[in-house]
Scaffold this motif. Structure first.
Motif, PDB file in Angstrom:
ATOM      1  N   ALA A 131      50.853  -6.415 -37.062  1.00 26.66           N
ATOM      2  CA  ALA A 131      49.999  -5.345 -36.526  1.00 26.66           C
ATOM      3  C   ALA A 131      50.597  -4.688 -35.284  1.00 26.66           C
ATOM      4  O   ALA A 131      50.433  -3.484 -35.079  1.00 26.66           O
ATOM      5  CB  ALA A 131      48.609  -5.891 -36.202  1.00 26.66           C
ATOM      6  N   SER A 132      51.299  -5.462 -34.469  1.00 32.36           N
ATOM      7  CA  SER A 132      51.873  -4.895 -33.245  1.00 32.36           C
ATOM      8  C   SER A 132      53.275  -4.348 -33.466  1.00 32.36           C
ATOM      9  O   SER A 132      53.750  -3.520 -32.706  1.00 32.36           O
ATOM     10  CB  SER A 132      51.906  -5.936 -32.126  1.00 32.36           C
ATOM     11  N   GLY A 133      53.961  -4.852 -34.485  1.00 27.09           N
ATOM     12  CA  GLY A 133      55.300  -4.381 -34.796  1.00 27.09           C
ATOM     13  C   GLY A 133      56.383  -4.953 -33.907  1.00 27.09           C
ATOM     14  O   GLY A 133      57.537  -4.550 -33.978  1.00 27.09           O
ATOM     15  N   ASP A 134      56.013  -5.912 -33.037  1.00 31.43           N
ATOM     16  CA  ASP A 134      56.999  -6.459 -32.104  1.00 31.43           C
ATOM     17  C   ASP A 134      56.591  -7.867 -31.703  1.00 31.43           C
ATOM     18  O   ASP A 134      55.650  -8.035 -30.939  1.00 31.43           O
ATOM     19  CB  ASP A 134      57.084  -5.563 -30.865  1.00 31.43           C
ATOM     20  N   ARG A 135      57.292  -8.880 -32.179  1.00 27.38           N
ATOM     21  CA  ARG A 135      56.913 -10.266 -31.878  1.00 27.38           C
ATOM     22  C   ARG A 135      57.192 -10.643 -30.426  1.00 27.38           C
ATOM     23  O   ARG A 135      56.633 -11.591 -29.904  1.00 27.38           O
ATOM     24  CB  ARG A 135      57.596 -11.245 -32.832  1.00 27.38           C
ATOM     25  N   LEU A 136      58.049  -9.877 -29.754  1.00 27.12           N
ATOM     26  CA  LEU A 136      58.399 -10.193 -28.374  1.00 27.12           C
ATOM     27  C   LEU A 136      57.425  -9.605 -27.364  1.00 27.12           C
ATOM     28  O   LEU A 136      57.472  -9.944 -26.187  1.00 27.12           O
ATOM     29  CB  LEU A 136      59.831  -9.746 -28.076  1.00 27.12           C
ATOM     30  N   ASN A 137      56.546  -8.704 -27.828  1.00 25.49           N
ATOM     31  CA  ASN A 137      55.512  -8.163 -26.948  1.00 25.49           C
ATOM     32  C   ASN A 137      54.280  -7.798 -27.762  1.00 25.49           C
ATOM     33  O   ASN A 137      54.005  -6.624 -27.991  1.00 25.49           O
ATOM     34  CB  ASN A 137      56.001  -6.963 -26.152  1.00 25.49           C
ATOM     35  N   VAL A 138      53.555  -8.827 -28.171  1.00 28.89           N
ATOM     36  CA  VAL A 138      52.290  -8.614 -28.877  1.00 28.89           C
ATOM     37  C   VAL A 138      51.234  -8.357 -27.807  1.00 28.89           C
ATOM     38  O   VAL A 138      50.995  -9.205 -26.948  1.00 28.89           O
ATOM     39  CB  VAL A 138      51.913  -9.860 -29.712  1.00 28.89           C
ATOM     40  N   GLU A 139      50.634  -7.182 -27.835  1.00 30.80           N
ATOM     41  CA  GLU A 139      49.592  -6.844 -26.868  1.00 30.80           C
ATOM     42  C   GLU A 139      48.235  -7.031 -27.514  1.00 30.80           C
ATOM     43  O   GLU A 139      47.958  -6.470 -28.570  1.00 30.80           O
ATOM     44  CB  GLU A 139      49.743  -5.396 -26.396  1.00 30.80           C
ATOM     45  N   MET A 140      47.398  -7.846 -26.855  1.00 26.61           N
ATOM     46  CA  MET A 140      46.056  -8.118 -27.370  1.00 26.61           C
ATOM     47  C   MET A 140      45.012  -7.708 -26.353  1.00 26.61           C
ATOM     48  O   MET A 140      45.216  -7.851 -25.144  1.00 26.61           O
ATOM     49  CB  MET A 140      45.902  -9.599 -27.707  1.00 26.61           C
ATOM     50  N   ASN A 141      43.910  -7.187 -26.865  1.00 28.28           N
ATOM     51  CA  ASN A 141      42.783  -6.777 -26.037  1.00 28.28           C
ATOM     52  C   ASN A 141      41.703  -7.831 -26.100  1.00 28.28           C
ATOM     53  O   ASN A 141      41.525  -8.498 -27.118  1.00 28.28           O
ATOM     54  CB  ASN A 141      42.214  -5.448 -26.546  1.00 28.28           C
ATOM     55  N   LYS A 142      40.948  -7.940 -25.013  1.00 27.91           N
ATOM     56  CA  LYS A 142      39.824  -8.867 -24.989  1.00 27.91           C
ATOM     57  C   LYS A 142      38.671  -8.204 -25.746  1.00 27.91           C
ATOM     58  O   LYS A 142      38.311  -7.065 -25.453  1.00 27.91           O
ATOM     59  CB  LYS A 142      39.407  -9.189 -23.559  1.00 27.91           C
ATOM     60  N   CYS A 143      38.145  -8.912 -26.723  1.00 24.60           N
ATOM     61  CA  CYS A 143      37.100  -8.361 -27.582  1.00 24.60           C
ATOM     62  C   CYS A 143      35.743  -8.891 -27.143  1.00 24.60           C
ATOM     63  O   CYS A 143      35.575 -10.099 -26.953  1.00 24.60           O
ATOM     64  CB  CYS A 143      37.345  -8.737 -29.032  1.00 24.60           C
ATOM     65  N   GLU A 144      34.793  -7.996 -26.993  1.00 22.04           N
ATOM     66  CA  GLU A 144      33.417  -8.349 -26.663  1.00 22.04           C
ATOM     67  C   GLU A 144      32.562  -7.957 -27.844  1.00 22.04           C
ATOM     68  O   GLU A 144      32.466  -6.781 -28.189  1.00 22.04           O
ATOM     69  CB  GLU A 144      32.953  -7.595 -25.411  1.00 22.04           C
ATOM     70  N   PHE A 145      31.948  -8.947 -28.485  1.00 23.47           N
ATOM     71  CA  PHE A 145      31.099  -8.685 -29.641  1.00 23.47           C
ATOM     72  C   PHE A 145      29.635  -8.865 -29.238  1.00 23.47           C
ATOM     73  O   PHE A 145      29.282  -9.842 -28.600  1.00 23.47           O
ATOM     74  CB  PHE A 145      31.433  -9.635 -30.790  1.00 23.47           C
ATOM     75  N   LYS A 146      28.808  -7.880 -29.597  1.00 23.95           N
ATOM     76  CA  LYS A 146      27.385  -7.941 -29.239  1.00 23.95           C
ATOM     77  C   LYS A 146      26.538  -7.938 -30.469  1.00 23.95           C
ATOM     78  O   LYS A 146      26.835  -7.495 -31.483  1.00 23.95           O
ATOM     79  CB  LYS A 146      27.020  -6.773 -28.343  1.00 23.95           C
TER      80      LYS A 146
END
Length: 146
Positions: A131-146
Motif C-alpha cells: 500500500a505504501s510502495g516503500d518498505r523502507l518508509n511505511v507511513e501510518m496514520n493513527k486511526c480513531e474509530f467511533k
C-alpha cells in the motif's frame, strides 16, 4: 561501584522498556481500508496485521541502547500462510524500526529473520509495504474509530 551497579540494574529496564506514549493506538496506511495495521498497547505489546485474512502476528516494541524503537516478532496469532516456517523465525532480531513524527508512524520494515538461512524474508509481501510502495518508509496514520 556498588551504587553504579544498582543504578544500572534499576535504570536499564526503564530505558529499554520505556513507554512510547504517543505510539499507543491503532495505526494503518489507510484507516478502514487495505494496507494492514499495527496496534500498539500501553504495555508495548503489539498486534500486527501483516496480510489481511492471511497473516496476523504479535510482537513488542523495545528501545535499543541508542534509544531507537525496534519492533520484534513474538508469535503467530492467525495465519493461512504456509510459505513461512515459523519454527526458524527469530524472536530476537527486529522485524522493523519505528519512529513517530508529527502524528505519523514511520516504519522501516525489515521482514522476518530466518535463522536457518540467515536472512530476512517476507520483505515486500506485507499489505502495508504494498500500500505504501516503500518498505523502507511505511507511513501510518493513527486511526480513531467511533
Amino acid at each position: 561501584m556498588r551504587k553504579l551497579i544498582i543504578s544500572l540494574v534499576c535504570l536499564f529496564p526503564v530505558l529499554v522498556f520505556a513507554n512510547i506514549g504517543e505510539g499507543v493506538g491503532y495505526w494503518a496506511v489507510k484507516c478502514g481500508g487495505f494496507g494492514g495495521s499495527v496496534e500498539i498497547e500501553s504495555s508495548n505489546e503489539v498486534k500486527i496485521n501483516i496480510n489481511d485474512n492471511n497473516l496476523y502476528v504479535s510482537g513488542f516494541i523495545q528501545k535499543d541502547y541508542n534509544g531507537q524503537l525496534k519492533l520484534f516478532y513474538k508469535d503467530v496469532i492467525e495465519t493461512m500462510n504456509e510459505t513461512i516456517d515459523w519454527t526458524v523465525i527469530s524472536k530476537s532480531k527486529p522485524i522493523a524500526d519505528v519512529t513517530f513524527k508529527n502524528g505519523t508512524m514511520h516504519m522501516k520494515w525489515k521482514g522476518f529473520f530466518d535463522t536457518k538461512h540467515n536472512n530476512y524474508i517476507w520483505k515486500s509481501e506485507p499489505d502495508f509495504v504494498v500500500a505504501s510502495g516503500d518498505r523502507l518508509n511505511v507511513e501510518m496514520n493513527k486511526c480513531e474509530f467511533k
